[in-house]
Motif scaffolding. Structure first.
Motif, short mmCIF file in Angstrom:
data_model
loop_
_atom_site.label_atom_id
_atom_site.label_comp_id
_atom_site.label_asym_id
_atom_site.label_seq_id
_atom_site.Cartn_x
_atom_site.Cartn_y
_atom_site.Cartn_z
N ILE A 1 -23.22 -83.87 17.59
CA ILE A 1 -24.58 -83.65 18.07
C ILE A 1 -25.55 -83.56 16.90
O ILE A 1 -25.38 -82.75 15.98
CB ILE A 1 -24.66 -82.36 18.90
CG1 ILE A 1 -23.72 -82.44 20.11
CG2 ILE A 1 -26.09 -82.09 19.35
CD1 ILE A 1 -23.58 -81.12 20.85
N ALA A 2 -26.56 -84.40 16.91
CA ALA A 2 -27.64 -84.31 15.91
C ALA A 2 -28.68 -83.33 16.44
O ALA A 2 -29.13 -83.44 17.58
CB ALA A 2 -28.27 -85.68 15.70
N THR A 3 -29.05 -82.38 15.62
CA THR A 3 -29.93 -81.31 16.10
C THR A 3 -31.01 -80.92 15.10
O THR A 3 -30.83 -81.01 13.88
CB THR A 3 -29.10 -80.06 16.47
OG1 THR A 3 -29.97 -79.00 16.85
CG2 THR A 3 -28.26 -79.59 15.30
N ASP A 4 -32.12 -80.48 15.65
CA ASP A 4 -33.23 -79.96 14.85
C ASP A 4 -33.22 -78.43 14.83
O ASP A 4 -34.25 -77.79 14.66
CB ASP A 4 -34.57 -80.46 15.41
CG ASP A 4 -34.78 -80.05 16.87
OD1 ASP A 4 -33.87 -79.43 17.47
OD2 ASP A 4 -35.85 -80.35 17.43
N ILE A 5 -32.04 -77.85 14.97
CA ILE A 5 -31.95 -76.41 15.14
C ILE A 5 -32.50 -75.62 13.95
O ILE A 5 -33.08 -74.55 14.12
CB ILE A 5 -30.49 -75.98 15.45
CG1 ILE A 5 -30.46 -74.54 15.94
CG2 ILE A 5 -29.57 -76.20 14.27
CD1 ILE A 5 -29.13 -74.12 16.55
N GLU A 6 -32.35 -76.15 12.73
CA GLU A 6 -32.92 -75.42 11.59
C GLU A 6 -34.43 -75.35 11.67
O GLU A 6 -35.04 -74.34 11.32
CB GLU A 6 -32.47 -76.06 10.27
CG GLU A 6 -31.07 -75.68 9.85
CD GLU A 6 -30.79 -76.00 8.41
OE1 GLU A 6 -30.63 -75.06 7.60
OE2 GLU A 6 -30.73 -77.20 8.07
N GLN A 7 -35.05 -76.42 12.13
CA GLN A 7 -36.50 -76.41 12.30
C GLN A 7 -36.88 -75.39 13.36
O GLN A 7 -37.86 -74.64 13.21
CB GLN A 7 -36.99 -77.79 12.68
CG GLN A 7 -38.52 -77.89 12.77
CD GLN A 7 -38.99 -79.26 13.20
OE1 GLN A 7 -38.72 -79.68 14.32
NE2 GLN A 7 -39.68 -79.97 12.31
N ARG A 8 -36.12 -75.32 14.43
CA ARG A 8 -36.42 -74.37 15.51
C ARG A 8 -36.19 -72.93 15.07
O ARG A 8 -36.89 -72.02 15.50
CB ARG A 8 -35.58 -74.70 16.74
CG ARG A 8 -36.00 -76.00 17.43
CD ARG A 8 -35.05 -76.37 18.56
NE ARG A 8 -35.53 -77.55 19.25
CZ ARG A 8 -36.19 -77.54 20.40
NH1 ARG A 8 -36.48 -76.38 20.98
NH2 ARG A 8 -36.58 -78.65 20.98
N LEU A 9 -35.18 -72.73 14.24
CA LEU A 9 -34.91 -71.38 13.73
C LEU A 9 -35.89 -70.97 12.64
O LEU A 9 -36.03 -69.79 12.33
CB LEU A 9 -33.49 -71.30 13.17
CG LEU A 9 -32.34 -71.42 14.17
CD1 LEU A 9 -31.01 -71.52 13.43
CD2 LEU A 9 -32.33 -70.23 15.14
N GLY A 10 -36.54 -71.97 12.02
CA GLY A 10 -37.47 -71.69 10.94
C GLY A 10 -36.76 -71.35 9.64
O GLY A 10 -37.31 -70.61 8.82
N THR A 11 -35.56 -71.91 9.43
CA THR A 11 -34.80 -71.63 8.21
C THR A 11 -34.73 -72.87 7.33
O THR A 11 -34.68 -74.00 7.82
CB THR A 11 -33.38 -71.17 8.55
OG1 THR A 11 -32.71 -72.19 9.31
CG2 THR A 11 -33.40 -69.88 9.35
N ARG A 12 -34.69 -72.63 6.01
CA ARG A 12 -34.54 -73.73 5.04
C ARG A 12 -33.37 -73.47 4.11
O ARG A 12 -32.87 -74.40 3.48
CB ARG A 12 -35.81 -73.91 4.22
CG ARG A 12 -37.02 -74.40 5.01
CD ARG A 12 -38.20 -74.61 4.07
NE ARG A 12 -37.95 -75.67 3.12
CZ ARG A 12 -38.47 -75.71 1.89
NH1 ARG A 12 -39.22 -74.71 1.47
NH2 ARG A 12 -38.22 -76.71 1.07
N TYR A 13 -32.98 -72.22 3.98
CA TYR A 13 -31.88 -71.86 3.09
C TYR A 13 -30.61 -71.65 3.88
O TYR A 13 -30.62 -71.10 5.00
CB TYR A 13 -32.23 -70.60 2.30
CG TYR A 13 -33.36 -70.82 1.30
CD1 TYR A 13 -33.09 -71.26 0.01
CD2 TYR A 13 -34.69 -70.60 1.67
CE1 TYR A 13 -34.12 -71.47 -0.90
CE2 TYR A 13 -35.72 -70.81 0.77
CZ TYR A 13 -35.43 -71.26 -0.51
OH TYR A 13 -36.44 -71.48 -1.41
#
Length: 204
Positions: free
Chosen positions: A82-94
C-alpha cells in the motif's frame, strides 16, 4: 485512493512492514525490497510511506509530493503493498516521530522497519537514532557498495549483539526491539537518482 489504511488500524494483530522514503520516483528497487520483505517475514501488509520531505535530502530536484505518491501507487497493489501519505497526515518528517505516532495510533499492529544497508550506514546521522533502534524490529536489505561498510559502521557495531540470524525472519515482527536482520538476498541496483538522469536524458 491514497490512504487505504484504516485510521486506527485493524482489530487483528497484523504483521506490517514499513518502507519510508522520498520515492522520487518509486522504482523496481523499492518493489524488490517490498516483495523480499513480504516473503521472508510473512507480512500481512507492507506500507510504502512517501515522505513529505526528507531532512537529509536537498529539495533541489525533488518532485512534488503528489507526483511522488502517484509513482509509489503505480508499484503498489493497493491491498497488501500500500502506498500511503500517512506521514503527511501525521505531520511527521523524522523517523523517530513517525515510529512513535504509528505505534500510538495502531497499537495492535506488529511493525517492522525496513531500510537498505546504505541507510543503516548513515543511521547515526539521523535524529534520535538510538531511540529508532529501540522502537521497532528492523529488516536491512543489501545495497550495492554499501552492505560491507554498513556492517562495519557505527550502528551495526553498536547493536551487533542484537543482530538475529537471517533464518529468524518469521519471528522478527514479534521480537522485542532492539533487534535486526540483514537479509542475504540478491542486491538490486535500481536507484531513483539513475532513473531521474534517464528521464532527463530522454526529455532533453
Amino acid at each position: 485512493m491514497s490512504f487505504s489504511i484504516p485510521r486506527y488500524g485493524h482489530r487483528y494483530r497484523l504483521r506490517v512492514g514499513l518502507l519510508g522514503g522520498s520515492f522520487n520516483p518509486a522504482h523496481e528497487g523499492h518493489l524488490h525490497v517490498a516483495r523480499q520483505a513480504m516473503t521472508h517475514l510473512r507480512l500481512d501488509q507492507l506500507w510504502l510511506m512517501v515522505s513529505p520531505g526528507n531532512p537529509l535530502k536537498s529539495a533541489n530536484g525533488m518532485a512534488p509530493f503528489a507526483q511522488r505518491l502517484a509513482s509509489a501507487q503505480k508499484i503498489a497493489d493497493g491491498r497488501r503493498i500500500i502506498a500511503t501519505d500517512i506521514e503527511q497526515r501525521l505531520g511527521t518528517r523524522y523517523t523517530w516521530d513517525t515510529m512513535r505516532a504509528l505505534t500510538q495510533r495502531f497499537p495492535a499492529q506488529k511493525f517492522v522497519w525496513l531500510m537498505g544497508a546504505d541507510n543503516l550506514r548513515q543511521l547515526p546521522r539521523w535524529g534520535n537514532w538510538l531511540r529508532i533502534m529501540h522502537a521497532m524490529p528492523m529488516l536491512v536489505l543489501p545495497r550495492p557498495g554499501a552492505t560491507r561498510p554498513a556492517l562495519a559502521g557505527r550502528a551495526a557495531s553498536r547493536f551487533r549483539k542484537h543482530r538475529l540470524p537471517a533464518r529468524s525472519g518469521l519471528c522478527l515482527p514479534l521480537a522485542a526491539a532492539p533487534c535486526w536482520i540483514l537479509l542475504p538476498v540478491k542486491e538490486n541496483s535500481a536507484s531513483a537518482t539513475a532513473l531521474r538522469r534517464t528521464f532527463k536524458g530522454v526529455s532533453s
